[in-house]
Design a protein around this motif. Structure first.
Motif, short mmCIF file in Angstrom:
data_model
loop_
_atom_site.label_atom_id
_atom_site.label_comp_id
_atom_site.label_asym_id
_atom_site.label_seq_id
_atom_site.Cartn_x
_atom_site.Cartn_y
_atom_site.Cartn_z
N VAL A 150 0.89 -1.27 -0.20
CA VAL A 150 -0.22 -0.13 0.08
C VAL A 150 0.57 0.97 0.13
CG1 VAL A 150 -0.36 0.57 2.59
CG2 VAL A 150 -2.31 0.92 1.38
N CYS A 151 1.93 1.00 0.31
CA CYS A 151 2.91 1.77 0.53
C CYS A 151 3.30 2.58 -1.23
CB CYS A 151 4.28 1.96 0.99
SG CYS A 151 3.52 1.61 3.21
N ASP A 152 3.51 1.54 -2.00
CA ASP A 152 3.61 1.68 -3.50
C ASP A 152 3.16 2.91 -3.83
OD1 ASP A 152 5.09 0.36 -5.70
OD2 ASP A 152 3.56 1.45 -6.82
N HIS A 153 3.68 4.41 -4.55
CA HIS A 153 3.16 5.76 -4.79
C HIS A 153 2.03 5.30 -5.76
CE1 HIS A 153 6.48 5.78 -7.75
NE2 HIS A 153 5.64 6.50 -8.59
N PHE A 154 1.96 3.89 -7.07
CA PHE A 154 1.32 4.20 -7.69
C PHE A 154 -0.37 3.39 -7.43
CE2 PHE A 154 5.04 3.37 -10.36
CZ PHE A 154 5.02 4.28 -11.30
N VAL A 155 -0.02 2.24 -6.93
CA VAL A 155 -0.79 2.07 -5.66
C VAL A 155 -1.59 2.94 -4.88
CG1 VAL A 155 -2.19 -0.06 -3.97
CG2 VAL A 155 0.28 -0.65 -5.98
N GLN A 156 -1.06 3.92 -3.97
CA GLN A 156 -1.62 4.89 -3.37
C GLN A 156 -2.53 5.90 -4.66
OE1 GLN A 156 1.73 6.32 -1.68
NE2 GLN A 156 1.13 5.57 0.22
N ARG A 174 -7.69 11.63 2.38
CA ARG A 174 -7.01 11.17 3.29
C ARG A 174 -5.42 10.48 2.86
NH1 ARG A 174 -9.61 7.44 7.82
NH2 ARG A 174 -10.19 8.98 7.59
N ILE A 175 -5.81 9.23 1.88
CA ILE A 175 -4.28 9.19 0.97
C ILE A 175 -3.32 9.94 1.29
CG2 ILE A 175 -4.26 7.26 -0.17
CD1 ILE A 175 -6.75 6.14 0.18
N PHE A 176 -3.88 10.61 0.23
CA PHE A 176 -3.65 11.74 -0.32
C PHE A 176 -2.26 12.59 1.06
CE2 PHE A 176 -2.75 16.34 -1.48
CZ PHE A 176 -1.63 16.39 -2.91
N ASP A 177 -3.43 13.29 1.82
CA ASP A 177 -2.41 13.61 2.77
C ASP A 177 -1.34 12.63 3.54
OD1 ASP A 177 -3.79 15.90 2.40
OD2 ASP A 177 -5.43 15.13 4.17
N GLU A 178 -1.19 11.34 3.84
CA GLU A 178 -0.65 10.99 4.43
C GLU A 178 0.68 10.03 3.68
OE1 GLU A 178 -3.02 7.77 5.99
OE2 GLU A 178 -4.31 8.90 7.71
N MET A 179 0.26 11.05 1.97
CA MET A 179 1.44 9.79 1.22
C MET A 179 2.93 10.68 2.02
SD MET A 179 -0.69 9.61 -2.50
CE MET A 179 1.07 9.34 -3.19
N SER A 180 3.90 9.86 2.15
CA SER A 180 4.78 10.11 2.59
C SER A 180 6.02 10.41 0.83
CB SER A 180 6.41 8.89 3.21
OG SER A 180 5.51 8.33 1.76
N ASP A 181 5.06 10.28 0.20
CA ASP A 181 6.55 10.74 -1.51
C ASP A 181 5.39 11.12 -2.67
OD1 ASP A 181 8.05 11.24 -3.25
OD2 ASP A 181 9.04 9.37 -3.62
N ALA A 185 1.69 13.50 -10.38
CA ALA A 185 1.13 12.59 -10.79
C ALA A 185 -0.56 12.24 -9.61
CB ALA A 185 1.26 11.28 -11.10
N SER A 186 -0.40 12.00 -8.35
CA SER A 186 -0.73 12.10 -7.16
C SER A 186 -1.20 13.30 -7.18
CB SER A 186 0.25 12.08 -6.21
OG SER A 186 0.80 11.07 -5.79
N TRP A 187 -0.81 14.59 -6.75
CA TRP A 187 -1.58 15.45 -6.94
C TRP A 187 -2.18 16.07 -8.44
CZ3 TRP A 187 -0.31 20.17 -3.78
CH2 TRP A 187 0.76 19.91 -3.04
N ASN A 188 -2.09 15.68 -9.49
CA ASN A 188 -3.62 15.79 -10.33
C ASN A 188 -4.23 14.94 -10.36
OD1 ASN A 188 -1.54 18.04 -12.04
ND2 ASN A 188 -0.51 16.02 -13.11
N ILE A 189 -4.42 14.07 -9.64
CA ILE A 189 -5.55 12.37 -9.16
C ILE A 189 -6.91 13.63 -8.41
CG2 ILE A 189 -5.83 10.45 -8.29
CD1 ILE A 189 -4.04 9.86 -9.93
N MET A 190 -6.16 14.30 -7.33
CA MET A 190 -6.81 15.23 -6.10
C MET A 190 -6.73 16.29 -6.98
SD MET A 190 -7.09 13.95 -3.88
CE MET A 190 -8.98 14.53 -3.13
N ILE A 191 -6.08 16.58 -8.10
CA ILE A 191 -6.58 18.87 -8.08
C ILE A 191 -8.40 17.59 -9.35
CG2 ILE A 191 -6.61 20.28 -9.90
CD1 ILE A 191 -3.92 20.06 -8.75
N ALA A 192 -8.37 16.40 -10.19
CA ALA A 192 -9.28 16.11 -11.06
C ALA A 192 -10.48 15.81 -10.13
CB ALA A 192 -8.35 15.10 -11.52
N ALA A 193 -10.06 15.48 -8.75
CA ALA A 193 -11.34 14.72 -8.14
C ALA A 193 -11.95 15.82 -7.98
CB ALA A 193 -10.60 13.77 -7.21
#
Length: 536
Positions: A150-156, A174-181, A185-193
């Motif tokens: 679950v710590c793999d950033h692709f899975v997250q 919550r998953i986004f905020d808890e990501m250490s790295d 792409a993480s930012w873009n997915i959350m913005i799109a959401a």
């Protein structure tokens, strides 16, 4: 023991470019007894399932002959289904892997979580509601957590996408905020959401905080403007973007189609070609949609010819778009050709063919096709659009009893709640064949208020069948719902004239003048200059 033969076959697999070459190589692998070699079979499946020249049906056939013990092969099929018109098949295959204790890795979870999100995104099968899919996604989340992946950033990132599509944006955040790295792409997915639920303030806050913007970030903002139907703003942003990719062009073309500016979509497609940007499957799907709505048959045929010439696969979304384009343009021969050439047909493909046949008067053929669909030829379950096509077929052929039967079957067997379009089809069926009182009764007893389309359908039928009293009620109802159109006045005037009620004819004409309603002159439209669109 496989060494020399594998070293001979491997370079051939690396150079595959067409299904013809793949089948020749597959025959060689079979002849040399290498069908149990996991890596070679995985390469065959990967090309067939994921290549633009491949065939998902052929990949499935190879997969069924291979061993499911190889998780790489399973991942390839899950990935292919997650990108296709059959995302639910990816989830079912994942379930099968769990039952057989086949190993799952980070790619397994990444692909199946995306598939869960896309099952909801398509919203075509009423059996798969958001809560059920969300539960499945949560179960996969737990398995990823238990396996330590679950710590793999692709899975997250896939978890963020899945939860946001299922409507659980708080869990996604919550998953986004808890990501250490976090990656871009993480930012873009959350913005799109956030953009997807029109929470633009939250989206803008994240956009301002993103460490680095890439082309996907700009595409996310472009998609937001398209979603808001601000096509002019989208075009301005598109021109100002520091970099563009095919997705940028696709988003804007889709925006023009969404706003029914089909000519603008086709012109932008031409501009895309001039700029040397290679059209993707998504591009062609949008363009074929514009061709279908404008009757631009020649452009649609050029796309079809291009696909055949390049031996690109015509299935999935692209195959559906071709069938729909030919059906709406009235070229049912070519629609049939594409339909019959597809080996894995989604419900939307069946719907395009059934509706196309029904609209163009081939009622018997439409109902025969529906019967084949019900027999499970492609495991395609009829949905609400299917029954619109079926009811249109009944209406055009005067099949009143059959129409009632299909309407009841839709509710009883398939648990589909009729919407206003289904009631409209029933009103059209009854009105067209003179059962005006029964049609009127349906309008009065519907579980929601009738719209102008239904009252206008009844008004038109009243003229054909000479029912002045019911026509007057339909006209009054139209006047209550909207500003009465010139066509409605003319229709009602003609009904009075045919009943020799000339005083009422005069009254209506005076009312038209007092209201400032003018009868628009008749017109027709022809295409003088065909848009010159070239595919390279």
């Amino acid at each position: 023991m496989w060494g020399e033969t594998v070293s001979f076959v491997f370079p051939i697999l690396q150079r595959l470019s067409t299904m013809r070459e793949l089948k020749q190589t597959q025959a060689l692998i079979t002849k040399t007894g290498l069908t149990r070699h996991p890596y070679l079979m995985a390469k065959l499946i990967a090309f067939s399932a994921l290549s633009t020249s491949g065939s998902l049906e052929h990949a499935q056939a190879i997969f069924e002959e291979a061993s499911m013990d190889n998780y790489f092969i399973c991942n390839t099929m899950i990935r292919a289904y997650s990108q296709s018109v059959f995302p639910i098949k990816a989830v079912l295959l994942y379930n099968q892997m769990q039952c057989m204790n086949v190993r799952s890795d980070n790619f397994t979870y990444r692909f199946v979580l995306r598939a869960c999100a896309r099952v909801l995104l398509r919203k075509e099968d009423e059996r798969h509601d958001g809560s059920v899919i969300a539960q499945k996604g949560a179960e996969i989340h737990c398995r990823a957590l238990h396996s330590g992946l679950v710590c793999d950033h692709f899975v997250q990132n896939s978890l963020i996408y899945m939860y946001s599509q299922c409507g659980f944006l708080n869990l996604a955040r919550r998953i986004f905020d808890e990501m250490s790295d976090r990656t871009v792409a993480s930012w873009n997915i959350m913005i799109a959401a956030y953009n997807r639920i029109s929470d633009f303030d939250s989206a803008d806050l994240l956009m301002q905080s993103i460490p680095v913007k890439n082309v996907v970030s700009w595409n996310t903002l472009l998609f937001r403007l398209v979603k808001m139907n601000d096509i002019e703003g989208a075009r301005r942003l598109f021109e100002e973007m520091p970099e563009k990719d095919a997705v940028s062009w696709n988003s804007l073309i889709a925006g023009y189609v969404q706003n029914k500016d089909y000519r603008g979509a086709l012109e932008l497609f031409h501009e895309m070609q001039v700029n040397g940007v290679e059209a993707t499957e998504v591009t062609l799907i949008s363009v074929l949609g514009a061709c279908a709505e404008t009757g631009a048959l020649e452009i649609g045929r050029k796309i079809h010819d291009f696909l055949k010439q390049k031996e690109l696969k015509i299935e999935g979304f692209l195959g559906n778009a071709l069938v729909d384009m030919y059906a709406k343009c009235g070229i049912l021969k070519f629609a049939w050709e594409v339909f019959n050439g597809m080996r894995m047909r989604h419900v939307s493909c069946w719907n395009s063919m059934i509706v196309g046949l029904a609209v163009h008067g081939y009622s018997v053929e439409a109902l025969e096709l529906f019967s084949a669909m019900e027999k499970g030829v492609d495991d395609a379950r009829p949905n609400r659009v299917t029954f619109i096509g079926v009811l249109i077929a009944c209406s055009h052929n005067g099949m009143i009893e059959e129409g009632h039967r299909f309407f009841s079957r839709m509710i009883g067997k398939y648990k589909i709640r009729p919407d206003i379009k289904h009631y409209g089809c029933m009103v059209d069926l009854l009105s067209r064949w003179g059962l005006l009182e029964e049609a009127h009764q349906i309008i009065k007893t519907m579980p929601f208020d009738a719209n102008c389309v239904l009252w206008r359908t009844l008004l038109s039928a009243c003229r054909v069948h000479g029912n002045v009293e019911l026509a007057e009620e339909a006209f009054r109802r139209l006047a209550d719902l909207e500003f009465v159109r010139d066509g409605d006045y003319v229709l009602m005037s003609n009904i009075y004239a045919e009943a020799n009620r000339w005083n009422d004819v005069g009254r209506l004409r005076r009312e038209m003048l007092n209201q400032g309603v003018l009868k628009k002159p008749g017109s027709s439209q022809i295409e003088v200059k065909q848009l010159n669109t070239v595919l390279n």
